[in-house]
Design an enzyme around this catalytic site. Structure first.
Site, PDB file in Angstrom:
ATOM      1  N   GLY A 344       0.831  -1.201   0.000  1.00 13.11           N
ATOM      2  CA  GLY A 344       0.000   0.000   0.000  1.00 13.11           C
ATOM      3  C   GLY A 344       0.859   1.242   0.000  1.00 13.11           C
ATOM      4  O   GLY A 344       0.606   2.206  -0.723  1.00 13.11           O
ATOM      5  N   GLU A 347       7.389   3.420   4.168  1.00 14.56           N
ATOM      6  CA  GLU A 347       7.743   4.560   5.006  1.00 14.56           C
ATOM      7  C   GLU A 347       9.178   5.039   4.822  1.00 14.56           C
ATOM      8  O   GLU A 347       9.803   5.542   5.765  1.00 14.56           O
ATOM      9  CB  GLU A 347       7.528   4.201   6.479  1.00 14.56           C
ATOM     10  CG  GLU A 347       8.442   3.114   7.039  1.00 14.56           C
ATOM     11  CD  GLU A 347       7.898   1.694   6.948  1.00 14.56           C
ATOM     12  OE1 GLU A 347       8.385   0.812   7.671  1.00 14.56           O
ATOM     13  OE2 GLU A 347       6.974   1.472   6.142  1.00 14.56           O
ATOM     14  N   ASN A 348       9.732   4.950   3.623  1.00 14.41           N
ATOM     15  CA  ASN A 348      11.090   5.444   3.401  1.00 14.41           C
ATOM     16  C   ASN A 348      11.246   6.832   4.013  1.00 14.41           C
ATOM     17  O   ASN A 348      10.429   7.716   3.785  1.00 14.41           O
ATOM     18  CB  ASN A 348      11.380   5.511   1.902  1.00 14.41           C
ATOM     19  CG  ASN A 348      10.912   4.278   1.162  1.00 14.41           C
ATOM     20  OD1 ASN A 348      11.362   3.182   1.420  1.00 14.41           O
ATOM     21  ND2 ASN A 348       9.988   4.478   0.235  1.00 14.41           N
ATOM     22  N   HIS A 380      -0.394   6.133   8.869  1.00 10.41           N
ATOM     23  CA  HIS A 380       0.440   4.957   9.165  1.00 10.41           C
ATOM     24  C   HIS A 380       1.899   5.247   8.813  1.00 10.41           C
ATOM     25  O   HIS A 380       2.814   4.994   9.607  1.00 10.41           O
ATOM     26  CB  HIS A 380      -0.083   3.764   8.364  1.00 10.41           C
ATOM     27  CG  HIS A 380       0.682   2.493   8.562  1.00 10.41           C
ATOM     28  ND1 HIS A 380       0.172   1.408   9.255  1.00 10.41           N
ATOM     29  CD2 HIS A 380       1.915   2.107   8.158  1.00 10.41           C
ATOM     30  CE1 HIS A 380       1.056   0.438   9.262  1.00 10.41           C
ATOM     31  NE2 HIS A 380       2.133   0.837   8.591  1.00 10.41           N
ATOM     32  N   GLU A 381       2.121   5.771   7.611  1.00 16.21           N
ATOM     33  CA  GLU A 381       3.500   5.993   7.170  1.00 16.21           C
ATOM     34  C   GLU A 381       4.176   7.111   7.965  1.00 16.21           C
ATOM     35  O   GLU A 381       5.361   7.012   8.306  1.00 16.21           O
ATOM     36  CB  GLU A 381       3.531   6.317   5.673  1.00 16.21           C
ATOM     37  CG  GLU A 381       2.865   5.279   4.775  1.00 16.21           C
ATOM     38  CD  GLU A 381       3.291   3.844   5.075  1.00 16.21           C
ATOM     39  OE1 GLU A 381       4.468   3.619   5.407  1.00 16.21           O
ATOM     40  OE2 GLU A 381       2.428   2.947   4.990  1.00 16.21           O
ATOM     41  N   HIS A 384       5.546   6.023  11.251  1.00 20.56           N
ATOM     42  CA  HIS A 384       6.830   5.325  11.144  1.00 20.56           C
ATOM     43  C   HIS A 384       8.025   6.270  11.148  1.00 20.56           C
ATOM     44  O   HIS A 384       9.149   5.834  11.397  1.00 20.56           O
ATOM     45  CB  HIS A 384       6.891   4.534   9.838  1.00 20.56           C
ATOM     46  CG  HIS A 384       6.273   3.177   9.898  1.00 20.56           C
ATOM     47  ND1 HIS A 384       6.576   2.254  10.878  1.00 20.56           N
ATOM     48  CD2 HIS A 384       5.391   2.561   9.060  1.00 20.56           C
ATOM     49  CE1 HIS A 384       5.904   1.132  10.647  1.00 20.56           C
ATOM     50  NE2 HIS A 384       5.174   1.296   9.553  1.00 20.56           N
TER      51      HIS A 384
END
Length: 961
Positions: A344, A347-348, A380-381, A384
């Site tokens: 989906g 999270e770089n 969500h990302e 992180h």
């Protein structure tokens, strides 16, 4: 500011020209690469410069082990990559590059072992690599070098040992394929204005940074990265760090741009990202404290599809800065929507990559659900950026903590950004109830594994499942509830402060939460670690049975199939420390810790008409059963005044009853009776829960005589809901104001059409025909498109299907394409479903990222299920080899095509499939075991329940003769 030495633009240009300026060398590499490609279906390592020394098979040599030795520690990488966005003379998309890694020797060794996968390394002085000393260190000579394909290593054996405390640098030069395999450094393609365009992009997690350049590819091997990209004029390059001023240079007669980036913070390899594209962007105004940019196809940006993401990123970042009591660690947050992306989002750090559907939103075309998905994925990302990136778990066995945490707090961040959506409650439906069905299997697995049990890339990939994400979120939510969100946040803040830029294990978080608990007024029966170990070190969860006559409470490991054999040992004998909550008639919420198998619930005295409901708002990860008297009183209350019971608990009563019935703990007719009040219910959560549970009955019985009376009963129950929304929306002309009402309107139409309500069929087919008559003017409400498309295609024939296919191929908005992709699977024509399945093998028709989902959609159709199963078996070699044994969606594919299985014949087919493909299941191995267990349970359940289910439905709503 990044740590390490800054490299000037002039020095960078010199390095680039020196490293890849020789035309003859580059051409030779391309030829060698093409030859290797022609010999192998996948790129294999080049021939070794010398063969590895002969060694006994045991004990294993370091290069035969999947974990890196602890003798070397990386400090910095300097990586230059040149992706070619056009095919070369041999017809390949490739990238070229070189990398220098500076590392310290922490234990004496004469070996350098570094990850390297699917890269062809050039012969530098006859070897794959060049080693130099740094700061006066003298490097030994290279004795042997080779590529160890099974463990994905470049092995460098030295003539003498490296000295402890000394620093060295290893230089490598390489060529790789810019493949379309969605992993490592890969290509994504799309068509804009009739022109095929290529994007070079990345997906490194969990073990694919090694496909881009040689590196110490483990999460604990953190370093600082200096990235330089060469790219065609007219394109832009992005990476984790802030881009510096691009420079026009000429190499091999090609005029290209060189973009270098500020050094990253110290971080793990799996968080690296780089993209070359000609996308457009929108961003925050100049001077913003954090520069936020949303990147996507130029047309998508022009159409405003990135506006919602840009508007919500700022508030969500603000929420997490307050929640973590920590400023965002970087200068910028680039977020980019890619046409081809396996997950989906990823999270770089500083350059988050997304599927288009997870970042782009078009108010006129995208639905309410699409908007919620964008908000929660962004949340969500961004969660992180601190938890996972700033502080990283040491090894993949604790992946659950990283992903479960981000999943849980994503609902908090989205709730802050969209306070009217009730996101803190929706986590129950979106994450918790679904994963309970998986965790109730004997083939489930604990959240946390031992490090030594997670070794291979396939082992790691299998962890990216619903247990890791959804159960992880559920138990962390439960923890936050019983220690309070304030205390949870406080412990989290000190944890992040102590371990920033470092690695941890989950016990480190427990320790910080314990300190926060000790400073608060919260009283726990045990330490945080002792309580949580019960939930993470053993799989499954308990069913708590409450006897309201005696006050006795008991717990037992809940299994959907009570006859299944649990072979996974438990360090706690499948007992949990359960934070039990409950309310009685007219009372307030109470709590009691169930710490043993049997206990007494304090102060339980019920009058003859009193009821008790436990696990308030489903804050705990367990199911609840009652004595028969309390079940009857709950059913009576639902019939008389259902709103006296909190809405989440109305949904919970349904969900618990149906699952308890599948586990043979209560009678199936009791579960069915929990749906009788629905003809008066208009809230989303009870209806959605009932719909999901009744879907199991459709899966088991839609090919049998039970289907008729079952359809008639559900039609009778949903008709009032259909009429409610018809009135609420003024004959379907308006959109409900409430977020969850918009969802429940979909339920009303979907279930009404599914059960044959004539008004519903006329409504959906009429809307669809209007669209077919005027394709440029689609007046179907964005929220209703998915269910309208599906039901109209199901009721229609080839004309409707071909029209939808044409609209799918021409869709410029990813969320619209997804809705059509799903709806095409709804046809009742077997030949159209077979055609659609064949399209899944052609990436020009169905993108690789969507193929397994499409097959699963087809399998959810009663007519399509056997076709999909035959297709998967017949094409497994192709699917496995072309889509990768480590693909995250393999488990979903196997689960999807087998969820209807309920016969001995189907069970034997599954066993045969397992035998035929032993060693070639990749990340789907666990899913296959779960499918076998689930099929066995379905067989037993159908045999036991078919007759009484038929009789019950027939008595409630007899089908016409």
């Amino acid at each position: 500011m990044g740590k390490g030495v800054y490299i000037s633009k002039a020095v960078a240009v010199t390095c680039v020209v020196a490293a890849i300026g020789a035309v003859a060398t580059i051409i030779a590499l391309s030829v060698v690469y093409a030859q290797e490609k022609s010999k192998n279906e996948e790129i294999l390592p080049t021939a070794t410069t010398s063969t590895p020394p002969t060694t006994p098979s045991t004990p294993k040599e370091p290069w035969q082990r999947y974990r890196l030795p602890d003798s070397l520690s990386p400090v910095t990488y300097n990586v230059t990559l040149w992706p070619w966005l056009e095919r070369n003379a041999e017809g390949l998309y490739i990238f070229k590059g070189h990398s220098t890694v500076v590392f310290k020797c922490v234990k004496e060794t004469d070996l350098i072992i570094i990850h390297c996968n699917k890269l062809n390394l050039t012969m530098f002085d006859r070897f794959h690599a060049k080693l130099s000393g740094v700061s006066g260190s003298t490097a030994p000579d290279l004795k042997h070098t080779w590529l160890e394909a099974p463990t994905q290593y470049l092995v460098v054996q030295l003539s003498g040992p490296l000295k402890v405390g000394s620093t060295y640098e290893l230089f490598t030069e390489f060529v790789g394929e810019l493949a379309d395999d969605l992993g490592g450094f890969y290509r994504s393609e799309y068509i804009e204005d009739g022109v095929n365009k290529v994007v070079a992009t990345t997906q490194m997690q969990p073990t694919d940074a090694r496909k881009a350049f040689p590196c110490f590819d483990e999460p604990a091997m953190k370093a600082v990265f200096y990235i330089t990209l060469l790219h065609p004029r007219g394109t832009v390059a992005l990476s984790n760090g802030m881009d510096l001023e691009p420079i026009n240079i000429t190499i091999e007669g090609q005029h290209v741009i060189q973009t270098s980036f500020e050094p990253t913070e110290i971080m793990s390899t799996y968080l690296l990202a780089f993209v070359v594209c000609d996308f457009g962007f929108i961003g925050t105004p100049p001077g913003a404290e954090v520069m936020v940019r949303i990147w996507a196809r130029k047309k998508a940006i022009q159409e405003g599809q990135g506006d919602y993401a840009l508007n919500k990123t700022g508030p969500i970042l603000e929420f997490f800065e307050n929640y973590y009591n920590s400023s965002y660690p970087l200068k910028k947050s680039d977020q980019i929507a890619l046409p081809d992306f396996s997950a989906g989002a990823m999270e770089n750090w500083g350059l988050i990559t997304y599927r288009e559907t997870a970042l782009l939103y078009n108010p006129g075309v995208s639905s309410n659900g699409d908007k919620e998905w964008v908000a929660t994925v962004i949340s969500h990302e961004l969660a992180h950026m601190w938890f996972g990136n700033l502080v990283t778990t040491r090894w993949w066995n604790d992946l659950w903590l990283n992903e479960g945490f981000a999943t849980y707090v994503s609902y908090l961040g989205a709730n802050f950004a969209e306070p009217n959506w009730n996101m803190k409650d929706l986590i129950v439906l979106n994450e918790i109830t679904g994963v309970m069905s998986v965790d109730a299997l004997a083939s489930s697995h604990p959240l946390s594994s031992k490090e030594e049990d997670i070794m291979t890339p396939e082992d790691i990939s299998q962890l990216f499942d619903s247990i890791t994400y959804s159960k992880g979120a559920a138990v962390l939510r439960m923890l936050s509830e019983f220690i309070t969100e304030r205390v949870f946040s406080s412990g989290l803040q000190t944890y992040l402060k102590e371990f920033e830029y470092r690695n941890t294990v989950c016990q480190d978080l427990w320790n910080h939460l314990q300190v926060a608990v000790d400073k608060s007024s919260v009283k726990l029966p045990n330490t945080v670690e002792e309580i949580m170990n019960r939930w993470i070190l053993q799989m499954g969860f308990p069913v708590v049975t409450i006897d309201t006559q005696s006050g006795t409470i008991t717990q037992k490991h809940f299994l959907l199939d009570p006859d299944s054999v649990v072979t996974t040992p438990s360090p706690f004998n499948y007992e949990w420390f359960v934070p039990l909550t409950w309310i009685k008639t007219g009372g307030s919420e109470q709590q009691h810790w169930l710490l043993v198998k049997e206990d007494k619930l304090p102060d339980v005295v019920l009058g003859p008409d009193d009821w008790l409901v436990a696990n308030i708002k489903m804050k705990g990860f367990y199911r609840v059963n009652y004595d028969s008297g309390n079940w009857e009183r709950l059913l009576a209350k639902l019939s008389s005044k259902h709103t006296d019971i909190p809405v989440i608990n109305r949904a919970q009563i349904i969900d618990d009853a149906f699952n308890l019935a599948r586990a043979k703990i209560v009678n199936t007719t009791l579960a069915l009776r929990t749906t009788k009040f629905l003809n008066k219910e208009t809230d989303y959560m009870p209806w959605e829960t009932a719909s999901r549970n009744l879907n199991y009955f459709f899966l088991m019985f839609d090919r049998s005589e039970v289907y008729g009376p079952m359809q008639a009963y559900i039609k009778k129950q949903v008709t009032p809901l259909f009429e409610h929304f018809k009135k609420l929306t003024v004959n379907w002309t308006e959109i409900p104001e409430n977020h969850t009402d918009q969802y429940n309107q979909i339920n009303a139409i979907s279930l009404a059409c599914k059960t044959g309500l004539e008004d519903c069929t006329k409504l959906t087919t009429g809307w669809f025909k209007e669209w077919m008559d005027n394709p440029a003017d689609n007046k179907i409400s964005a929220n209703l498109k998915s269910t309208v498309y599906c039901n109209a295609i199901a009721a229609g024939g080839v004309d409707e299907w071909d029209f939808a296919w044409s609209m799918y191929k021409n869709a410029s908005i990813a969320s619209e394409a997804d809705k059509l992709m799903y709806a095409l699977s709804c046809t009742k024509q077997p030949w159209l479903l077979n055609r659609y399945l064949q399209y899944c093998l052609d990436p020009d028709k169905i993108r690789k990222q969507d193929a397994t989902y499409t097959i699963t959609y087809i399998a959810s159709n009663a007519i399509g299920q056997p076709l999909a199963w035959d297709f998967v078996r017949a094409n497994w070699d192709h699917i496995y080899n072309d889509y990768g044994g480590g693909s995250f969606s393999f488990g979903g594919l196997i689960n999807g095509v087998t969820k209807r299985f309920s016969t001995e014949f189907e069970y034997k087919q599954l066993l045969q499939f397992k035998e035929d493909n032993a060693g070639q299941l990749g990340s789907g191995a666990i899913a296959l075991e779960q499918a076998l267990e689930r099929t066995k349970a379905n067989m037993n359940w159908v045999a036991m329940n078919k007759e009484q289910v038929f009789n019950w439905f027939n008595s409630e709503a007899p089908s016409p003769v």
